[in-house]
Design a protein around this motif. Structure first.
Motif, mmCIF file in Angstrom:
data_model
loop_
_atom_site.group_PDB
_atom_site.id
_atom_site.type_symbol
_atom_site.label_atom_id
_atom_site.label_comp_id
_atom_site.label_asym_id
_atom_site.label_seq_id
_atom_site.Cartn_x
_atom_site.Cartn_y
_atom_site.Cartn_z
ATOM 1 N N ILE A 268 0.800 -1.224 0.000
ATOM 2 C CA ILE A 268 0.000 0.000 0.000
ATOM 3 C C ILE A 268 0.833 1.275 0.000
ATOM 4 C CG2 ILE A 268 -2.046 -1.018 1.066
ATOM 5 C CD1 ILE A 268 -1.068 0.055 3.764
ATOM 6 N N GLY A 269 2.147 1.129 -0.050
ATOM 7 C CA GLY A 269 2.995 2.314 -0.128
ATOM 8 C C GLY A 269 3.170 3.052 1.173
ATOM 9 N N ARG A 270 2.783 2.449 2.279
ATOM 10 C CA ARG A 270 2.935 3.098 3.584
ATOM 11 C C ARG A 270 2.913 2.020 4.662
ATOM 12 N NH1 ARG A 270 1.608 8.904 5.580
ATOM 13 N NH2 ARG A 270 1.447 8.603 7.836
ATOM 14 N N SER A 271 3.712 2.230 5.722
ATOM 15 C CA SER A 271 3.875 1.185 6.739
ATOM 16 C C SER A 271 3.260 1.526 8.079
ATOM 17 C CB SER A 271 5.368 0.881 6.936
ATOM 18 O OG SER A 271 5.936 0.404 5.733
ATOM 19 N N THR A 272 2.842 2.764 8.284
ATOM 20 C CA THR A 272 2.272 3.174 9.567
ATOM 21 C C THR A 272 1.284 4.303 9.334
ATOM 22 O OG1 THR A 272 2.805 4.057 11.775
ATOM 23 C CG2 THR A 272 4.195 4.769 9.951
ATOM 24 N N ASN A 273 0.260 4.355 10.152
ATOM 25 C CA ASN A 273 -0.737 5.426 10.048
ATOM 26 C C ASN A 273 -1.265 5.798 11.421
ATOM 27 O OD1 ASN A 273 -1.544 6.195 7.159
ATOM 28 N ND2 ASN A 273 -1.453 3.967 7.055
ATOM 29 N N LEU A 274 -1.518 7.098 11.591
ATOM 30 C CA LEU A 274 -2.160 7.592 12.801
ATOM 31 C C LEU A 274 -3.531 8.149 12.396
ATOM 32 C CD1 LEU A 274 -0.554 9.684 15.640
ATOM 33 C CD2 LEU A 274 -2.876 10.133 14.850
ATOM 34 N N VAL A 275 -4.568 7.653 13.024
ATOM 35 C CA VAL A 275 -5.940 8.049 12.688
ATOM 36 C C VAL A 275 -6.580 8.725 13.897
ATOM 37 C CG1 VAL A 275 -8.239 7.248 12.015
ATOM 38 C CG2 VAL A 275 -6.197 6.154 11.059
ATOM 39 N N VAL A 276 -7.018 9.948 13.749
ATOM 40 C CA VAL A 276 -7.851 10.597 14.766
ATOM 41 C C VAL A 276 -9.298 10.290 14.407
ATOM 42 C CG1 VAL A 276 -8.613 12.780 15.755
ATOM 43 C CG2 VAL A 276 -6.184 12.401 15.277
ATOM 44 N N SER A 277 -9.942 9.518 15.250
ATOM 45 C CA SER A 277 -11.259 8.987 14.907
ATOM 46 C C SER A 277 -12.411 9.615 15.684
ATOM 47 C CB SER A 277 -11.284 7.476 15.156
ATOM 48 O OG SER A 277 -10.918 7.199 16.505
ATOM 49 N N HIS A 278 -12.076 10.435 16.696
ATOM 50 C CA HIS A 278 -13.150 10.985 17.525
ATOM 51 C C HIS A 278 -12.682 12.291 18.160
ATOM 52 C CE1 HIS A 278 -16.474 11.110 20.429
ATOM 53 N NE2 HIS A 278 -15.577 11.332 21.367
ATOM 54 N N VAL A 279 -13.511 13.325 18.056
ATOM 55 C CA VAL A 279 -13.285 14.595 18.754
ATOM 56 C C VAL A 279 -14.625 15.012 19.348
ATOM 57 C CG1 VAL A 279 -12.610 17.012 18.559
ATOM 58 C CG2 VAL A 279 -11.432 15.289 17.179
ATOM 59 N N ALA A 280 -14.612 15.391 20.620
ATOM 60 C CA ALA A 280 -15.870 15.764 21.266
ATOM 61 C C ALA A 280 -15.645 16.932 22.212
ATOM 62 C CB ALA A 280 -16.454 14.576 22.038
#
Length: 440
Positions: A268-280
């Motif tokens: 997939i051309g990338r080995s790590t990801n950071l996902v912000v999935s929730h803000v409240a």
């Protein structure tokens, strides 16, 4: 062993006689709950000549190795695993086949077109509650051993069948490993979520950290219901949480450039990801008030051999750096909490276990399998990380998983039959076999 060793004519009046009938029996047992499924597994294993042990444990009491989870995330009740051992004749390597009998809590069955506890077959697909997550895997471990024994042969090395809870941090296989369960290799039997079915081997799993950041704000000094006119005298926590968000985005970008694993880069051309999935923050119906605080939550995937500790340190440094650049956050530090985390793990395609499993898939399906490196937090990591046992995973084509909010969960009937044959081939290729003097 070639396909000719595993016979096609296994049908008799007992569901044990046919792999599909046995899986349907597990689906019907699911109506009475997990204990009924486990009883079916235990009875079937005894009929095959296995020694069966029922292991009771509490997930919260199982030691954590290269993983962690909050107390709230871990199953608080007592659970039970079924461990069935077919003692080898000697001179062969041992293997653990494991799968989980626990499914999602039964709910919203009115959405199903098929009776979720009848094992209905339609269009080549077998439907049932939990059939793809993971009753098909449980059935495969029993039927794979039976397929070998039906040929009149028996394994030289020990074959251990473990039907053990997994969902919601039930940690069944971890409990067994910490209790001393060992073998020369392990195979996790679970339908492939990717849609590749038996063309795929799970030999790689990224790690995953889940976290939450909380920041405080300050309302303006006023008794007015509306804060709008006084907003310049307030500290809006939403403004501050976005400082954290930007710092995490910068961390993600840096890691994307510096953290690389060949398998993931190729896929997939990338080995790590950071996902912000929730803000409240605040209330959805109070538009003119400053919230007292704000929360951001997310996750970070990372490849082996990167460690949990290193990833946590990187997140901590990003949050700390954002706070250092803002006067309010320096005096009111953000609160970072790590909710759960697991380490990644992998088995090289050059490893003897992988070669045995790949050869088995090739003989049964006629196709060379591939490694899918996109599984995160796969249970293959547990024997690898916690006991140094090489582990791969495989399973039939399935879909519409209940855990994904879908309905009429299914597995492909023919691919499930192929999975049973592959499991039998793995026993022969890894453990070795010799002629039996008796039938179980």
């Amino acid at each position: 062993m070639g396909e000719n060793l595993i016979g096609e004519n296994l049908m008799d009046e007992d569901p044990m006689g046919d792999p599909v009938a046995f899986l349907q029996a597990l689906i019907r047992a699911q109506r009475q709950g997990e204990a009924a499924v486990q009883q079916r597994v235990a009875d079937a294993a005894r009929r095959l000549g296995c020694t069966v042990e029922r292991v009771r444990y509490r997930p919260s009491e199982v030691p954590m190795v290269a993983e962690f989870a909050s107390v709230q995330a871990i199953d608080a009740g007592e659970r039970e695993s079924v461990v069935a051992t077919f003692k080898g004749r000697g001179g062969g390597r041992s293997v653990i086949f494991f799968a989980h009998p626990d499914g999602e809590p039964v709910a919203a069955i009115e959405r199903w077109r098929h009776d979720p506890f009848a094992g209905v077959i339609e269009g080549g697909r077998l439907h049932g509650w939990g059939v793809a997550d993971d009753l098909a895997g449980v059935a495969t471990l029993v039927q794979g051993l039976q397929a070998v024994l039906e040929t009149g042969m028996a394994p030289l090395g020990d074959v251990i069948l473990a039907s053990t809870p997994s969902k919601r941090h039930a940690r069944g296989v971890s409990a067994l490993l910490h209790g001393g369960l060992r073998a020369d290799a392990a195979v996790y039997l679970h339908p492939a979520e990717s849609g590749a079915g038996m063309r795929e081997i799970k030999a790689f799993a990224s790690g995953l950290v889940e976290f939450r950041v909380t920041v405080d704000g300050r309302a303006p000094d006023t008794s007015e219901i509306s804060h709008a006119a006084f907003a310049h005298r307030a500290v809006n926590p939403i403004d501050k949480i976005w400082l954290i968000h930007r710092a995490l985005q910068a961390l993600d970008a840096r890691r994307g450039e510096t953290v690389r694993h060949p398998a993931l880069q190729q896929a997939i051309g990338r080995s790590t990801n950071l996902v912000v999935s929730h803000v409240a923050a605040g209330s959805s119906d109070a538009f003119a008030r400053i919230a007292p605080g704000a929360v951001l939550a997310g996750s970070l995937s990372f490849p082996p051999p990167e460690t949990l500790a290193d990833v946590q340190s990187a997140i901590e440094a990003a949050v700390r750096g954002a706070a250092a650049e803002d006067a309010w956050l320096r005096d009111h530090p953000p609160r970072l909490a790590f909710v759960s985390g697991v380490s990644g793990a992998e088995v090289s395609p050059e490893h003897p276990l992988y070669r045995v499993v790949a050869d088995a898939v090739r003989r049964v399906t006629g196709q060379a399998p591939h490694v899918n490196p996109l599984h995160t937090s796969s249970d293959i990591r547990n024997p690898i990380v916690q006991a140094g046992i090489p582990t791969v995973g495989l399973g039939p084509f399935g879909g519409d998983l209940t855990q994904n909010g879908l309905h009429d969960e299914w597995v492909d009937v023919e691919d499930y039959r192929r999975a049973v044959k592959v499991a039998a081939e793995v026993i022969v290729g890894w453990c070795g076999v010799g002629w039996r003097r008796f039938r179980a």
